[in-house]
Design a protein around this motif. Structure first.
Motif, short mmCIF file in Angstrom:
data_model
loop_
_atom_site.label_atom_id
_atom_site.label_comp_id
_atom_site.label_asym_id
_atom_site.label_seq_id
_atom_site.Cartn_x
_atom_site.Cartn_y
_atom_site.Cartn_z
N LEU A 144 -44.23 1.21 10.10
CA LEU A 144 -43.83 2.58 9.44
C LEU A 144 -43.89 3.58 10.33
CD1 LEU A 144 -43.09 3.67 6.77
CD2 LEU A 144 -45.42 4.37 6.18
N ASN A 145 -42.57 4.31 10.74
CA ASN A 145 -42.51 5.44 11.32
C ASN A 145 -43.36 6.59 11.13
OD1 ASN A 145 -41.48 7.89 12.44
ND2 ASN A 145 -39.74 6.88 12.92
N PRO A 146 -44.15 6.94 11.96
CA PRO A 146 -45.38 7.96 11.61
C PRO A 146 -44.68 9.11 11.01
CG PRO A 146 -45.06 7.72 14.05
CD PRO A 146 -44.25 6.42 13.56
N MET A 147 -43.46 9.61 11.28
CA MET A 147 -42.95 10.73 10.83
C MET A 147 -42.64 10.64 9.07
SD MET A 147 -40.04 11.39 13.64
CE MET A 147 -39.45 12.97 12.63
N ILE A 148 -42.21 9.37 8.92
CA ILE A 148 -42.04 8.93 7.46
C ILE A 148 -43.40 8.94 6.80
CG2 ILE A 148 -41.12 7.13 5.80
CD1 ILE A 148 -39.09 6.47 8.15
N ALA A 149 -44.35 8.35 7.40
CA ALA A 149 -45.60 8.07 6.89
C ALA A 149 -46.39 9.40 6.59
CB ALA A 149 -46.52 7.61 7.61
N ILE A 150 -46.20 10.54 7.50
CA ILE A 150 -46.67 12.00 7.40
C ILE A 150 -46.22 12.76 6.37
CG2 ILE A 150 -47.07 14.09 8.66
CD1 ILE A 150 -47.29 12.38 11.13
N GLU A 151 -44.48 12.50 6.02
CA GLU A 151 -43.85 13.11 5.33
C GLU A 151 -44.29 12.75 3.73
OE1 GLU A 151 -40.21 15.18 7.34
OE2 GLU A 151 -39.97 13.25 6.31
N GLN A 152 -44.61 11.47 3.68
CA GLN A 152 -44.80 10.82 2.45
C GLN A 152 -46.21 11.21 1.91
OE1 GLN A 152 -44.60 6.34 3.03
NE2 GLN A 152 -42.33 6.43 2.66
N GLN A 153 -47.08 11.47 3.18
CA GLN A 153 -48.33 11.99 2.64
C GLN A 153 -48.21 13.40 2.38
OE1 GLN A 153 -51.09 12.42 5.97
NE2 GLN A 153 -52.98 13.09 4.80
N LEU A 154 -47.45 14.36 2.94
CA LEU A 154 -47.20 15.84 2.51
C LEU A 154 -46.33 15.90 1.41
CD1 LEU A 154 -46.51 16.89 6.17
CD2 LEU A 154 -48.77 16.98 5.07
N GLY A 155 -45.69 15.16 1.12
CA GLY A 155 -44.78 15.14 -0.25
C GLY A 155 -43.68 16.25 0.04
N CYS A 156 -43.38 16.41 1.41
CA CYS A 156 -42.04 17.20 1.67
C CYS A 156 -41.35 16.81 3.02
CB CYS A 156 -42.69 18.77 1.58
SG CYS A 156 -43.68 19.13 3.18
N ALA A 157 -40.18 17.39 3.12
CA ALA A 157 -39.46 16.99 4.37
C ALA A 157 -40.07 17.88 5.57
CB ALA A 157 -37.87 17.23 4.14
N PHE A 158 -41.27 17.69 5.94
CA PHE A 158 -41.72 18.60 6.92
C PHE A 158 -41.06 18.83 8.08
CE2 PHE A 158 -45.00 18.92 10.46
CZ PHE A 158 -45.42 20.13 10.30
N PHE A 159 -40.69 17.50 8.85
CA PHE A 159 -40.19 17.80 10.01
C PHE A 159 -38.71 18.24 9.98
CE2 PHE A 159 -43.30 14.27 10.49
CZ PHE A 159 -44.19 14.98 11.52
N THR A 160 -37.93 17.87 8.93
CA THR A 160 -36.61 18.54 8.89
C THR A 160 -36.53 20.09 8.80
OG1 THR A 160 -35.87 16.60 7.76
CG2 THR A 160 -34.68 18.59 7.43
N ASN A 161 -37.70 20.42 8.04
CA ASN A 161 -38.07 21.99 7.79
C ASN A 161 -38.38 22.68 9.12
OD1 ASN A 161 -37.38 21.31 5.04
ND2 ASN A 161 -39.57 21.49 4.53
N LEU A 162 -38.93 21.95 9.64
CA LEU A 162 -39.74 22.58 11.06
C LEU A 162 -38.62 22.50 11.75
CD1 LEU A 162 -42.24 23.62 12.43
CD2 LEU A 162 -42.64 21.29 13.10
N ALA A 163 -37.82 21.51 12.07
CA ALA A 163 -36.73 21.61 13.22
C ALA A 163 -35.72 22.57 12.90
CB ALA A 163 -35.99 20.17 13.18
N GLN A 164 -35.60 22.90 11.60
CA GLN A 164 -34.58 24.08 11.36
C GLN A 164 -35.11 25.43 11.68
OE1 GLN A 164 -31.31 24.13 10.17
NE2 GLN A 164 -31.49 26.25 10.13
N ILE A 165 -36.50 25.66 11.35
CA ILE A 165 -37.02 27.02 11.65
C ILE A 165 -37.10 27.10 13.09
CG2 ILE A 165 -39.39 28.13 11.48
CD1 ILE A 165 -39.88 26.71 8.62
N ALA A 166 -37.52 25.94 13.79
CA ALA A 166 -37.53 26.08 15.18
C ALA A 166 -36.42 26.35 15.97
CB ALA A 166 -38.25 24.62 15.96
N SER A 167 -35.16 25.66 15.39
CA SER A 167 -33.91 26.18 15.91
C SER A 167 -33.65 27.50 15.81
CB SER A 167 -32.94 25.35 14.96
OG SER A 167 -32.96 23.86 15.51
#
Length: 286
Positions: A144-167
């Protein structure tokens, strides 16, 4: 006469292997030492070494293998051998086109999770006579891709959101500030979740965040020469909290710039700054 001697040597080697395997399964250190001394006199040191290395160690289960090496070579040599073996396996899999984080992953205590494809690749590296035994000790499972596992644990699109904010941050920061922001942000994410490094998350994230910039500016940020970037962690924490779904709050801190215990607990799920956030929470008066 030579045929009889060969048969006798073969029978003795088989008996030595059987006895050593039995003692090894029982974790009987005294019995193993006694057997080694006895068979060394009977079949010779070279033959006994061959039996132990190419038969006993190969045919025993992984726990017995670990126990034997630790007791007879020492913990430090065992760890060195383990690291060398892990590196060897890594190179085998990568050189055959498999991807870390997708086809295989190294976890805690050098545990390795492999896909069916990676399992077959490793089996193909072994002599035919050893494949069945090795396969019996391997358990494959989807990696399992760790990014997917982390987002499943958090219950949100954390990395997608973070990339948008960082951009968005890249548009208002100078080149050196942007490089420092990304450096500190990614260091904390990977420190909290080391598995992200295995799937080359930092590189992928940087290119995703910088894709809206001109090639010249993106190159300047990537090639920033600062080796120890510094950036205000409060700003990074605010961006992380926003990525976790707290965008509705205009200010994520109180008037004195302090975050709540609940916010710190959320941050501890994804990031590790100068101090582990759980440590900070632990000393906050209730």
């Amino acid at each position: 006469m030579k045929i009889n001697l060969f048969r006798r040597d073969k029978d003795q080697a088989t008996t030595a292997k059987r006895q050593l395997l039995e003692a090894l399964r029982c974790r009987d250190l005294a019995a193993i030492n006694t057997l080694i001394a006895r068979w060394q006199k009977t079949i010779g040191e070279e033959k006994l070494t061959d039996v132990i290395v190419n038969q006993v160690i190969v045919e025993c289960d992984s726990d017995s293998h670990r126990w034997f090496v630790q007791h007879f070579l020492g913990q430090s040599k065992y760890q060195k051998m383990q690291q060398q073996a892990q590196n060897h396996v890594f190179h085998i899999l990568v050189n055959t086109g498999l991807e870390p984080g997708k086809d295989f992953s190294f976890g805690l205590d050098s545990e390795m999770i492999i896909s069916d494809r990676a399992k077959q690749t490793l089996l193909n590296q072994l002599p035919q006579q050893h494949r069945a035994l090795f396969e019996a000790q391997l358990q494959s499972s989807p990696v399992l891709n760790p990014m997917i596992a982390i987002e499943q644990q958090l219950g949100c699109a954390f990395f997608t959101n973070l990339a948008q904010i960082a951009s968005e941050k890249m548009q208002v920061l100078s080149n050196s500030q942007a490089a420092a922001y990304l450096g500190v942000l990614l260091a904390g994410l990977v420190k909290r979740h080391p598995a992200l490094q295995e799937v080359d998350f930092p590189t992928r994230f940087i290119f995703q965040v910088l894709q809206g910039l001109s090639p010249e500016r993106a190159t300047a940020i990537i090639n920033d020469e600062e080796t120890n970037p510094q950036f205000d962690e409060t700003i990074i924490c605010q961006d992380l909290l926003a990525s976790l779904g707290e965008r509705q709050s205009h200010s994520l801190t109180d008037k004195e710039g302090n975050m709540s215990v609940e916010q710190l607990k959320k941050l501890d799920l994804v990031w590790y700054g100068e101090r582990r956030l759980a440590e900070i929470v632990a000393v906050i008066p209730r």
